[in-house]
Scaffold this active site. Structure first.
Site, PDB file in Angstrom:
ATOM      1  N   GLY A  50       0.805  -1.217   0.000  1.00  0.00           N
ATOM      2  CA  GLY A  50       0.000   0.000   0.000  1.00  0.00           C
ATOM      3  C   GLY A  50       0.836   1.264   0.000  1.00  0.00           C
ATOM      4  O   GLY A  50       0.293   2.358   0.000  1.00  0.00           O
ATOM      5  N   CYS A  51       2.149   1.103  -0.013  1.00  0.00           N
ATOM      6  CA  CYS A  51       3.040   2.263  -0.048  1.00  0.00           C
ATOM      7  C   CYS A  51       3.551   2.452  -1.476  1.00  0.00           C
ATOM      8  O   CYS A  51       3.826   1.486  -2.178  1.00  0.00           O
ATOM      9  CB  CYS A  51       4.242   2.054   0.879  1.00  0.00           C
ATOM     10  SG  CYS A  51       3.801   1.954   2.617  1.00  0.00           S
ATOM     11  N   GLN A  52       3.684   3.692  -1.874  1.00  0.00           N
ATOM     12  CA  GLN A  52       4.214   4.009  -3.194  1.00  0.00           C
ATOM     13  C   GLN A  52       5.674   3.581  -3.291  1.00  0.00           C
ATOM     14  O   GLN A  52       6.123   3.075  -4.303  1.00  0.00           O
ATOM     15  CB  GLN A  52       4.090   5.511  -3.443  1.00  0.00           C
ATOM     16  CG  GLN A  52       4.669   5.984  -4.755  1.00  0.00           C
ATOM     17  CD  GLN A  52       4.543   7.490  -4.910  1.00  0.00           C
ATOM     18  OE1 GLN A  52       3.999   8.181  -4.059  1.00  0.00           O
ATOM     19  NE2 GLN A  52       5.042   7.996  -6.008  1.00  0.00           N
ATOM     20  N   SER A  53       6.414   3.775  -2.221  1.00  0.00           N
ATOM     21  CA  SER A  53       7.819   3.382  -2.190  1.00  0.00           C
ATOM     22  C   SER A  53       7.954   2.054  -1.458  1.00  0.00           C
ATOM     23  O   SER A  53       6.984   1.514  -0.932  1.00  0.00           O
ATOM     24  CB  SER A  53       8.652   4.470  -1.508  1.00  0.00           C
ATOM     25  OG  SER A  53       8.089   4.784  -0.267  1.00  0.00           O
TER      26      SER A  53
END
Length: 135
Positions: A50-53
């Site tokens: 769920g994190c972009q990075s």
């Protein structure tokens, strides 16, 4: 210092900055000071979805407290991790559960992060609270 006191101290530190560019830089600087995170810990088990990075949080229970090691491949996200660790690292599960992340709204982070960064931040918080509930 309790988690609530750590939140208050963090809020007071951020009051020193006149603008959000300075606050972002401070967050990035906090992230640069995170302890080393060994490559062998960068596994699917510790990865936060769920994190972009790329983000990894490795929990360990020590004397009834949850110790967290964490890192990201993005500077601002590493800084956000540093903020979360300051509040929640080495706390009892009950103290974590009793400490909602009020500092996020009070700092205005919810308004100054991109939607994808916000989603990642809340995914990290969800993992921390899930770990506390599981103990």
């Amino acid at each position: 210092m309790s988690a609530q006191e750590a939140q208050q101290e963090l809020l007071e530190e951020f009051e020193m900055f006149d603008n959000w560019m300075d606050r972002y830089q401070y967050i990035i600087d906090l992230g640069k000071a995170l302890p080393d995170f060994p490559e062998e810990w960068k596994t699917a088990e510790y990865k936060i979805e769920g994190c972009q990075s790329q983000v990894w949080i490795r929990p360990e229970v020590r004397d009834g407290r949850i110790h967290l090691d964490a890192i990201s491949d993005a500077a601002i996200v590493s800084g956000l991790i540093a903020l979360l660790l300051r509040i929640y690292n080495d706390r009892t599960p009950q103290e974590i559960l009793d400490t909602p992340p009020d500092f996020l709204n009070k700092l205005g982070l919810d308004k100054h992060l991109s939607p994808t960064r916000s989603n990642g931040l809340y995914a990290m918080l969800e993992r921390i609270f899930t770990l506390a509930k599981a103990q």
